[in-house]
Scaffold this active site. Sequence first.
Site, short mmCIF file in Angstrom:
data_model
loop_
_atom_site.label_atom_id
_atom_site.label_comp_id
_atom_site.label_asym_id
_atom_site.label_seq_id
_atom_site.Cartn_x
_atom_site.Cartn_y
_atom_site.Cartn_z
N ASN A 59 113.11 117.72 43.41
CA ASN A 59 113.93 117.99 42.22
C ASN A 59 113.27 117.49 40.94
O ASN A 59 113.56 117.97 39.84
CB ASN A 59 115.32 117.37 42.37
CG ASN A 59 115.28 115.86 42.49
OD1 ASN A 59 114.60 115.31 43.37
ND2 ASN A 59 115.99 115.16 41.64
N HIS A 60 112.33 116.54 41.05
CA HIS A 60 111.62 116.08 39.86
C HIS A 60 110.50 117.03 39.45
O HIS A 60 109.91 116.84 38.38
CB HIS A 60 111.07 114.67 40.07
CG HIS A 60 112.13 113.62 39.94
ND1 HIS A 60 112.36 112.91 38.78
CD2 HIS A 60 113.07 113.18 40.82
CE1 HIS A 60 113.37 112.08 38.96
NE2 HIS A 60 113.82 112.22 40.20
#
Length: 431
Positions: A59-60
Site C-alpha cells: 500500500n505504500h
Amino acid sequence: EDLHFFSDNVWRLGMSLTAGNFVFLGDYVDRGLSCLECIAYLLAMKLLLPQKVFLLRGNHETRDVNGWEEHYGERSFMYQCRTRFGDDLGYRIWEQSNQVFDRMPLAAVVDQDIFCVHGGIPRPIGAGETRIQDILQVPKVAGINPPYEHEDDAYQQVASDCIWSDPASEDQELTSVDPETGFGESLRGGGAICFGNKAVSDFLGQQGYSYIMRAHEAHAEGVAVSKGARVFTVFSTSKDHNQGSQAMAGCILVDFEKLQVINRSPAYKNQYVHRRDSMSLLSLSENEIQNRMRLGLVTTTPAQESDEEDGVGEDEWEDFVEESEEESEENYRLATNRRSSIDLNCTVDNDADSSMLYSSSSLNLSSSGLNSSMNIDEIQAEMKGSDGDLIVDFDSGKRKRSRRPRVSAIHEEGEGCNSNDEMQTVDEGET
C-alpha cells in the site's frame, strides 16, 4: 540495519550465489530514513536478477500514501526525495518511482501452494470467477490510490483489497465479520476490509493452496501466525514501528519439507561499516563535487568523511527525464473525478514496512506483522536460540510439493487474462 542483517546472514554470498528465489512483499518506502537507498538497492537486484528477485506491491507503493508528508514527516518518500534532490527534481524522481510501482505485480504463488501478497485476499467480484482470475484482470498499469481514468471500479477494489486488507482479530470475527462471506470492515476504515476464517477457508479451498504469506502489520516477534496456522504475517523491520526496543525482524524460508522462521535478535549488531572513504573525492574536479553536493551525494568537504556515491549532475538528470518521457509507451492520467478507495484520514498507523519472500523454494522477508489471535507465549515456547537468532520450524505435512519448487508472479497479460493464461514462473533448479 535490518537489511544489512539479511544480506550478511541470508544472502551473505550475494543473491546471485544464494540458492533459491527472493520475493519481497511490498512497503519499500515511508518506513525509516533511507527510502531512496532501500528502493534503489532492490530495483538494482531486480535488474541484475530478473528471474530470481520478485518485488510485490504494497500500500505504500501508491501516491496517496507515499506522498503523505503531513502524516509520515521525514520518513515520507516524497519528503526524502524533495530534501535530497530539491523540490523540482525531487518531485520528478518521486513520480518516476511511482510509475515503476504502478507496474508491480500484486501477488505471487510459490509451488502452486503458497499465496503471497502484501495485505490479504480480495473479495470476489463476480460469480464463476476465481480470485486469481480477478487479480489477473487488474490493469497491468494501475494507480489504485488514486486510480487512473482507465481503471474499472470493480478491479480497483480487487487491487485495494490485495494491498490493504488484514486478518480479522478474534473480536472482529465475533462482531464485524459477515458469517456468509467471511469478510468485514477493517479497523483502518476508509473502505479497507478484514478477512476471517471462512474467507481463508473458501479461498484456499477454491485455489487448492495451503498457506497465505502476507505483510502489512507490525509485529514485535517478526513473524506471527493466525487463522489456524494458515496465515503467516512477516515483518522484516525492527525499528520505528512502536514495537519496543526488543522488537525483532523476521523472514520465512520456504523449504522442500518445512517452513522455517528466521528472526533477527535485538542483540544483533552489524559488524561491517558500509561506507566509502572521502578520499575518493580527490579524483573529482570542483565542479563535479559541487554537482554531487546539489544532489545530496556529497554532504561534507573532501577533507572530512563522506557517504558519497557516484552520481550525475542535475542537467544530466533533466536530459534523462526528458528522454525517458519521450520514449514512454503511453501517458496515463490519474482520475480527478473519483475519490480514492482508501480515506487516508480514517486510517490508523499500524501498517508496516518492506517485505520479502525467499524460497529455496522461497523465503518471506516482510516488515509487516499481524494482530495475531495466537498466544505469543505459545510461539515463543517453541523457539530456540542460536547465536542471537530465534528459529521456529513449522512442520508442513499437508503441503503438496512439486518436484521442482518455483515462484509464479501473478502478472497481467494484455488487457486481461482468462483461466487458460499462464503465469510467469521461475524454476528453482536454474539457480
